[in-house]
Write a protein that holds these residues in place. Structure first.
Motif, PDB file in Angstrom:
ATOM      1  N   THR A   4     -18.319  25.706  36.760  1.00 47.98           N
ATOM      2  CA  THR A   4     -19.496  25.452  35.611  1.00 47.98           C
ATOM      3  C   THR A   4     -19.033  25.396  34.320  1.00 47.98           C
ATOM      4  OG1 THR A   4     -21.055  26.550  36.963  1.00 47.98           O
ATOM      5  CG2 THR A   4     -21.903  26.235  34.683  1.00 47.98           C
ATOM      6  N   LEU A   5     -18.144  26.194  34.162  1.00 45.15           N
ATOM      7  CA  LEU A   5     -17.462  26.295  32.633  1.00 45.15           C
ATOM      8  C   LEU A   5     -16.490  25.180  32.201  1.00 45.15           C
ATOM      9  CD1 LEU A   5     -16.786  29.977  32.321  1.00 45.15           C
ATOM     10  CD2 LEU A   5     -18.518  28.777  31.219  1.00 45.15           C
ATOM     11  N   ARG A   6     -15.950  24.717  33.512  1.00 41.39           N
ATOM     12  CA  ARG A   6     -14.947  23.436  33.364  1.00 41.39           C
ATOM     13  C   ARG A   6     -15.707  22.258  33.160  1.00 41.39           C
ATOM     14  NH1 ARG A   6     -10.525  23.271  37.923  1.00 41.39           N
ATOM     15  NH2 ARG A   6      -9.958  21.382  36.572  1.00 41.39           N
ATOM     16  N   TRP A   7     -17.029  22.070  33.910  1.00 36.61           N
ATOM     17  CA  TRP A   7     -17.639  20.779  33.545  1.00 36.61           C
ATOM     18  C   TRP A   7     -18.442  21.094  32.342  1.00 36.61           C
ATOM     19  CZ3 TRP A   7     -23.249  21.355  32.949  1.00 36.61           C
ATOM     20  CH2 TRP A   7     -23.699  20.106  32.758  1.00 36.61           C
ATOM     21  N   ALA A   8     -18.984  22.103  31.771  1.00 38.47           N
ATOM     22  CA  ALA A   8     -19.357  22.289  30.362  1.00 38.47           C
ATOM     23  C   ALA A   8     -18.385  22.080  29.339  1.00 38.47           C
ATOM     24  CB  ALA A   8     -20.000  23.728  29.931  1.00 38.47           C
ATOM     25  N   HIS A   9     -17.027  22.274  29.540  1.00 41.79           N
ATOM     26  CA  HIS A   9     -15.962  21.881  28.750  1.00 41.79           C
ATOM     27  C   HIS A   9     -15.787  20.442  28.848  1.00 41.79           C
ATOM     28  CE1 HIS A   9     -11.800  21.538  27.477  1.00 41.79           C
ATOM     29  NE2 HIS A   9     -12.242  22.340  26.474  1.00 41.79           N
ATOM     30  N   ALA A  10     -15.742  19.696  29.910  1.00 47.37           N
ATOM     31  CA  ALA A  10     -15.372  18.381  29.961  1.00 47.37           C
ATOM     32  C   ALA A  10     -16.494  17.859  29.566  1.00 47.37           C
ATOM     33  CB  ALA A  10     -15.121  18.006  31.552  1.00 47.37           C
ATOM     34  N   ASP A  11     -17.810  17.979  29.682  1.00 48.26           N
ATOM     35  CA  ASP A  11     -18.915  17.617  29.100  1.00 48.26           C
ATOM     36  C   ASP A  11     -19.055  17.286  27.553  1.00 48.26           C
ATOM     37  OD1 ASP A  11     -21.738  16.134  29.357  1.00 48.26           O
ATOM     38  OD2 ASP A  11     -22.028  18.105  28.041  1.00 48.26           O
ATOM     39  N   PHE A  12     -18.281  18.522  26.883  1.00 49.24           N
ATOM     40  CA  PHE A  12     -18.255  18.776  25.583  1.00 49.24           C
ATOM     41  C   PHE A  12     -17.220  17.672  25.086  1.00 49.24           C
ATOM     42  CE2 PHE A  12     -15.949  20.600  22.066  1.00 49.24           C
ATOM     43  CZ  PHE A  12     -16.761  20.628  20.922  1.00 49.24           C
ATOM     44  N   ARG A  13     -16.166  17.470  25.510  1.00 49.65           N
ATOM     45  CA  ARG A  13     -15.241  16.670  25.324  1.00 49.65           C
ATOM     46  C   ARG A  13     -15.674  15.218  25.248  1.00 49.65           C
ATOM     47  NH1 ARG A  13      -9.557  17.964  27.757  1.00 49.65           N
ATOM     48  NH2 ARG A  13      -9.024  16.216  26.453  1.00 49.65           N
ATOM     49  N   ALA A  14     -16.375  14.668  26.243  1.00 48.74           N
ATOM     50  CA  ALA A  14     -16.953  13.543  26.596  1.00 48.74           C
ATOM     51  C   ALA A  14     -18.055  13.202  25.444  1.00 48.74           C
ATOM     52  CB  ALA A  14     -17.312  13.131  27.872  1.00 48.74           C
ATOM     53  N   HIS A  15     -18.750  14.216  25.174  1.00 50.00           N
ATOM     54  CA  HIS A  15     -19.945  13.964  24.168  1.00 50.00           C
ATOM     55  C   HIS A  15     -19.796  14.795  22.912  1.00 50.00           C
ATOM     56  CE1 HIS A  15     -21.282  13.077  28.339  1.00 50.00           C
ATOM     57  NE2 HIS A  15     -21.681  11.914  27.764  1.00 50.00           N
ATOM     58  N   ARG A  16     -18.894  14.675  22.302  1.00 49.92           N
ATOM     59  CA  ARG A  16     -18.655  15.480  21.070  1.00 49.92           C
ATOM     60  C   ARG A  16     -19.851  15.113  19.991  1.00 49.92           C
ATOM     61  NH1 ARG A  16     -11.905  15.477  20.345  1.00 49.92           N
ATOM     62  NH2 ARG A  16     -11.438  16.603  22.407  1.00 49.92           N
ATOM     63  N   GLY A  17     -19.819  13.912  19.866  1.00 47.68           N
ATOM     64  CA  GLY A  17     -20.823  13.447  18.740  1.00 47.68           C
ATOM     65  C   GLY A  17     -22.238  13.961  19.022  1.00 47.68           C
ATOM     66  N   GLU A  18     -22.676  13.939  20.306  1.00 50.89           N
ATOM     67  CA  GLU A  18     -24.127  14.492  20.483  1.00 50.89           C
ATOM     68  C   GLU A  18     -24.046  16.230  20.505  1.00 50.89           C
ATOM     69  OE1 GLU A  18     -25.226  13.462  24.421  1.00 50.89           O
ATOM     70  OE2 GLU A  18     -25.350  11.438  23.926  1.00 50.89           O
ATOM     71  N   ALA A  19     -23.015  16.551  20.976  1.00 51.44           N
ATOM     72  CA  ALA A  19     -23.023  18.191  20.543  1.00 51.44           C
ATOM     73  C   ALA A  19     -22.824  18.321  19.190  1.00 51.44           C
ATOM     74  CB  ALA A  19     -21.586  18.793  21.270  1.00 51.44           C
ATOM     75  N   LEU A  20     -22.199  17.795  18.578  1.00 50.47           N
ATOM     76  CA  LEU A  20     -22.237  18.052  17.042  1.00 50.47           C
ATOM     77  C   LEU A  20     -23.437  17.881  16.354  1.00 50.47           C
ATOM     78  CD1 LEU A  20     -20.461  18.673  14.527  1.00 50.47           C
ATOM     79  CD2 LEU A  20     -19.862  16.260  14.140  1.00 50.47           C
ATOM     80  N   PHE A  21     -24.155  17.003  16.812  1.00 49.24           N
ATOM     81  CA  PHE A  21     -25.577  16.650  16.083  1.00 49.24           C
ATOM     82  C   PHE A  21     -26.431  17.951  16.580  1.00 49.24           C
ATOM     83  CE2 PHE A  21     -30.068  15.414  16.753  1.00 49.24           C
ATOM     84  CZ  PHE A  21     -30.149  14.785  15.649  1.00 49.24           C
ATOM     85  N   VAL A  22     -26.437  18.071  17.825  1.00 48.64           N
ATOM     86  CA  VAL A  22     -27.213  19.629  18.360  1.00 48.64           C
ATOM     87  C   VAL A  22     -26.853  20.910  17.430  1.00 48.64           C
ATOM     88  CG1 VAL A  22     -27.600  21.318  20.040  1.00 48.64           C
ATOM     89  CG2 VAL A  22     -27.463  18.735  20.698  1.00 48.64           C
ATOM     90  N   VAL A  23     -25.500  20.943  17.228  1.00 45.08           N
ATOM     91  CA  VAL A  23     -25.247  22.298  16.347  1.00 45.08           C
ATOM     92  C   VAL A  23     -25.510  21.968  14.812  1.00 45.08           C
ATOM     93  CG1 VAL A  23     -23.175  23.377  15.343  1.00 45.08           C
ATOM     94  CG2 VAL A  23     -23.266  22.707  17.656  1.00 45.08           C
ATOM     95  N   LEU A  24     -25.523  20.859  14.242  1.00 50.04           N
ATOM     96  CA  LEU A  24     -25.870  20.841  12.899  1.00 50.04           C
ATOM     97  C   LEU A  24     -27.341  20.704  12.831  1.00 50.04           C
ATOM     98  CD1 LEU A  24     -23.288  18.002  12.035  1.00 50.04           C
ATOM     99  CD2 LEU A  24     -23.333  20.425  11.401  1.00 50.04           C
TER     100      LEU A  24
END
Length: 785
Positions: A4-24
């Motif tokens: 689960t953690l490895r998939w979450a990390h891979a997903d974060f690397r693949a969708h950095r823009g979306e993750a940054l938008f959620v954080v901001l």
């Protein structure tokens, strides 16, 4: 868990823009909520704000000098004795004081002069709001002949920086002082006929005015305000009970100033709840949109063996981490940079840590936001866990509403295709359309409620007659040898700018059962009635008729049309309540009739004041000067008190709240635009394939965002206008003023709110629309799954 953690990390690397938008987005929302909390505390606790900013004293002891001590020796001894008391954190003073009477522009007021240095004291420091502090002389001390007045006293005297006051000391000798500045203080305020005001002067001026009759004041700032009573007992013991003339506690000053926020207290409370709800909806919308955009990835995970619980857990872990990071960034930003924001917002953030409830809000708002985000993420993650391993192709599902006959007819009439297709894209399916419009309409509704509160405050100045303040000035005789009632009315009626002169008298009356006191007011005559702001029933005109405030009706449990019996100076008075008025004074516990009705009980009754209704556009200060000249200084002119005086900071706070809500709305618009572009990617490529230019495709996306914002603006402004009026009237009724004071903003203002929402949505959609229009003319697996 490792997978689960490895998939979450891979997903974060693949969708950095979306993750940054959620954080901001989470950080911005938390920062907005914390700023809103600071603004609420700033506006709802005016006395506490002044107390904290001025390092106010919890106790003020007013003493007489020791008779057996040389001049000045008792001051040093008192300071040393009081500073050694346990629980005393700091002293203000001791200051030498003297009683005096000030006169300016036909108005007299009692005040206490306090000797001060060239710099304001650190503890119990007056906050200068106009002008400056006492000017310095050549020897470094303050110059003689200047005075700084407490704000309430300055208002009563019509005094401004640069004016000249005439002071009379205990010996009766006159003195002229120039007003150097006006200051706010957390001490007991000046009240006509009650507590005297405060004035700060140089020691030389004090000696000249006092004529040897000098007292002393010292303020104690305590480490624990709860120990006030115990500390007072010890301080009185140290100084000697025979020397202490008066003790003033901080609870008394706060209680007298407690009515400042009565008109906006509930409004601000609703703002807090509404802003938190709007922020939670905006954050949950952003997270749900991100989950919907990863349906293909979820299907792949299911195909390789992930269980529904593993998928749900992966989304929870990932988005909770984003939420905690965003909340931490927003909280840290306000904690470190909030006080550096220019304007009223920065001032509110600076004093907020010392206001009540700061710690609870700094902990509660971030924790509450994390819990709300977790709940929204859990729901979206649960839905993600239910995605089948082989998802239905998007090509088999309609991504937008089908083209209606009206749309086809519009295209046939050469309506711009971007507008028709934008309408079709803005309202794809009923459920999703209603959710998007509701999320965006909530901050717009709160903005409209804020504008209703602003308009209500504004009418106290622009249309005072509609809120029970028809008389701008009140005139009283300075001395018994002044002009007679008839002569005074003749003089006042001849003054330019005066529209009507109404004789009046006020007295205390006992309610039935003699369990409480109300105010009985006679104002105007049957021939020339006073223009009361009647919102229910009719005005009083006939014998024994009266109008009453909401506070009195609630106190006695009566309604319009009932008879009320009261006792005045041992004599009964029975009045018929024929109307309810807006009554800003005395908590609405006022019953008003004509002077004719009161003279039936007491034929010898004389008016104790005259209420002046001014002509439209007349300046009260010019009328006051004209009255002073016409009456040769024998009449005292005062400005009618207004409950809005203590709410001036609320204007800036409301403006700042509109900005906070606009930021929340912008987050929701960005989420809406990104979701729409992703969900309708295949349609947009199809439109490009059939001949639409990139500019037309961009216009379609912008039009969809603008039309959604327009629908939300219509719903939000309508709901906000209705809710704002109900909310303000509810607060006015509960405070005794009475329902009927709420005023809607002007139609151009509401139209400007809707236009700003539409233009803001269009501007936010411009960049994503341009990027989408430049995509290659090719469909891919990512667009079909």
């Amino acid at each position: 868990m490792r997978a689960t953690l490895r998939w979450a990390h891979a997903d974060f690397r693949a969708h950095r823009g979306e993750a940054l938008f959620v954080v901001l987005a989470s950080a911005g929302i938390i920062a907005s909520l914390l700023l809103a909390g600071a603004l609420f505390g700033y506006a709802a606790n005016p006395w506490q704000r002044i107390f904290n900013q001025s390092q106010g004293a919890h106790v003020w002891l007013h003493t007489r000098p020791a008779s057996d001590a040389p001049a000045g020796a008792d001051t040093a001894a008192d300071a040393e004795a009081l500073s050694g008391l346990d629980g005393v954190a700091a002293l203000s003073g001791p200051f030498r004081t003297a009683a005096a009477t000030a006169e300016s522009r036909g108005t007299r007021a009692g005040l206490t002069l306090r000797a001060a240095g060239a710099e304001p004291p650190h503890t119990g420091r007056p906050l200068v709001t106009a002008g400056g502090w006492l000017p310095a002389a050549e020897d470094g001390g303050p110059a003689a002949g200047a005075v700084v007045l407490e704000r309430a006293l300055a208002r009563a005297l019509w005094a401004e920086p640069g004016d000249t006051l005439r002071l009379t000391g205990p010996d009766g000798a006159p003195h002229s002082l120039r007003v150097a500045g006006i200051a706010e203080t957390a001490e007991t305020r000046y009240r006509p006929g009650g507590a005297p005001g405060l004035g700060w002067v140089s020691p030389t001026t004090l000696d000249a005015v006092a004529g040897g009759q000098v007292g002393q004041s010292v303020g104690l700032r305590l480490a624990d305000p709860a120990d006030t009573d115990f500390t007072v007992q010890r301080a009185v013991t140290v100084l000697g009970a025979d020397r202490v003339a008066q003790v003033a506690k901080w609870q008394q000053a706060r209680a007298e100033a407690g009515g400042d926020d009565r008109l906006l207290g509930q409004v601000f409370a609703v703002f807090g709840v509404g802003a938190l709800l709007a922020a939670a909806l905006a954050a949950s919308g952003a997270i749900a949109a991100r989950v919907r955009g990863q349906l293909r990835d979820i299907a792949v995970l299911k195909a390789v063996g992930f269980t529904p619980w593993q998928v749900t857990r992966g989304f929870l872990v990932q988005h909770l981490a984003f939420a905690v990071l965003g909340v931490a960034l927003g909280t840290a930003a306000i904690g470190w940079l909030g006080a550096r924001i220019p304007g009223r917002i920065g001032e509110a953030a600076q004093v907020w840590p010392d206001l009540p409830g700061h710690t609870a809000l700094m902990i509660g708002i971030p924790c509450g936001a994390v819990l709300l985000i977790a709940a929204a993420t859990g729901l979206s993650a649960w839905r993600a866990g239910r995605v089948p391993p082989v998802p239905v192709a998007r090509a088999a599902l309609p991504s937008a509403a089908p083209m209606t006959a009206l749309g086809r007819r519009a295209l046939g009439l050469r309506v711009p295709p971007a507008l028709v297709l934008g309408w079709r894209a803005a309202f794809p399916r009923r459920g999703r359309t209603l959710a998007a419009v509701a999320r965006l309409a909530l901050p717009l509704a709160l903005v409209t409620v804020a504008l209703v509160a602003w308009s209500t405050l504004d009418q106290f100045r622009s249309r005072p007659a509609q809120v029970g303040l028809a008389a701008a000035l009140t005139v009283r005789a300075q001395q018994p040898a002044g002009p007679s009632d008839a002569e005074a009315e003749r003089i006042l009626a001849a003054v330019p700018g005066v529209a009507a002169v109404h004789p009046g008298a006020e007295m205390a009356a006992l309610v039935p059962g003699q369990t409480g006191t109300i105010t009985l007011r006679g104002l105007g005559t049957a021939r020339e009635p006073y223009p009361s702001a009647v919102v229910e029933g009719r005005a009083a005109g006939g014998p024994d008729e009266a109008v009453a405030g909401q506070g009195l009706l609630d106190l006695l449990g009566v309604r319009v049309g009932d008879w009320v019996r009261m006792t005045v100076a041992g004599r009964p008075q029975i009045l018929h309540v024929v109307g309810r008025t807006i009554e800003p004074e005395a908590g609405g516990r006022v019953i008003t009739t004509t002077m004719d009705a009161l003279r039936e009980r007491d034929p010898q009754l004389r008016p104790d004041h005259h209420a002046l209704v001014l002509r439209e556009g007349a300046d009260p200060r010019e009328v006051r000067d004209a009255v002073d000249r016409a009456a040769a200084g024998t009449l005292e002119v005062r400005q009618a008190p207004s409950p809005v005086e203590g709410l001036e900071p609320a204007r800036a706070v409301i403006a700042a709240l509109v900005g906070v809500l606009a930021l929340i709305g912008l987050t929701e618009v960005l989420t809406l635009v990104s979701t729409g572009v992703r969900d309708r990617g295949r349609d947009l490529l199809a439109l490009k394939a059939i001949g639409l230019t990139p500019r037309q495709i961009s216009a379609t996306i912008v039009a969809a965002a603008g039309l959604t914002a327009l629908a939300a603006a219509l719903v939000g402004t309508a709901a906000g206008a209705l809710g704002g009026v109900l909310l303000v009237d509810l607060q006015a009724a509960s405070s005794g003023v009475g329902a009927g004071i709420a005023r809607l903003p002007q139609p151009p203002v509401l139209a400007a709110v809707a236009a700003a929402a539409v233009l803001g949505a269009a501007a936010a959609a411009a960049l994503p629309a341009t990027r989408t229009a430049r995509r290659r003319l090719a469909d891919s697996l990512s667009e079909t799954l």
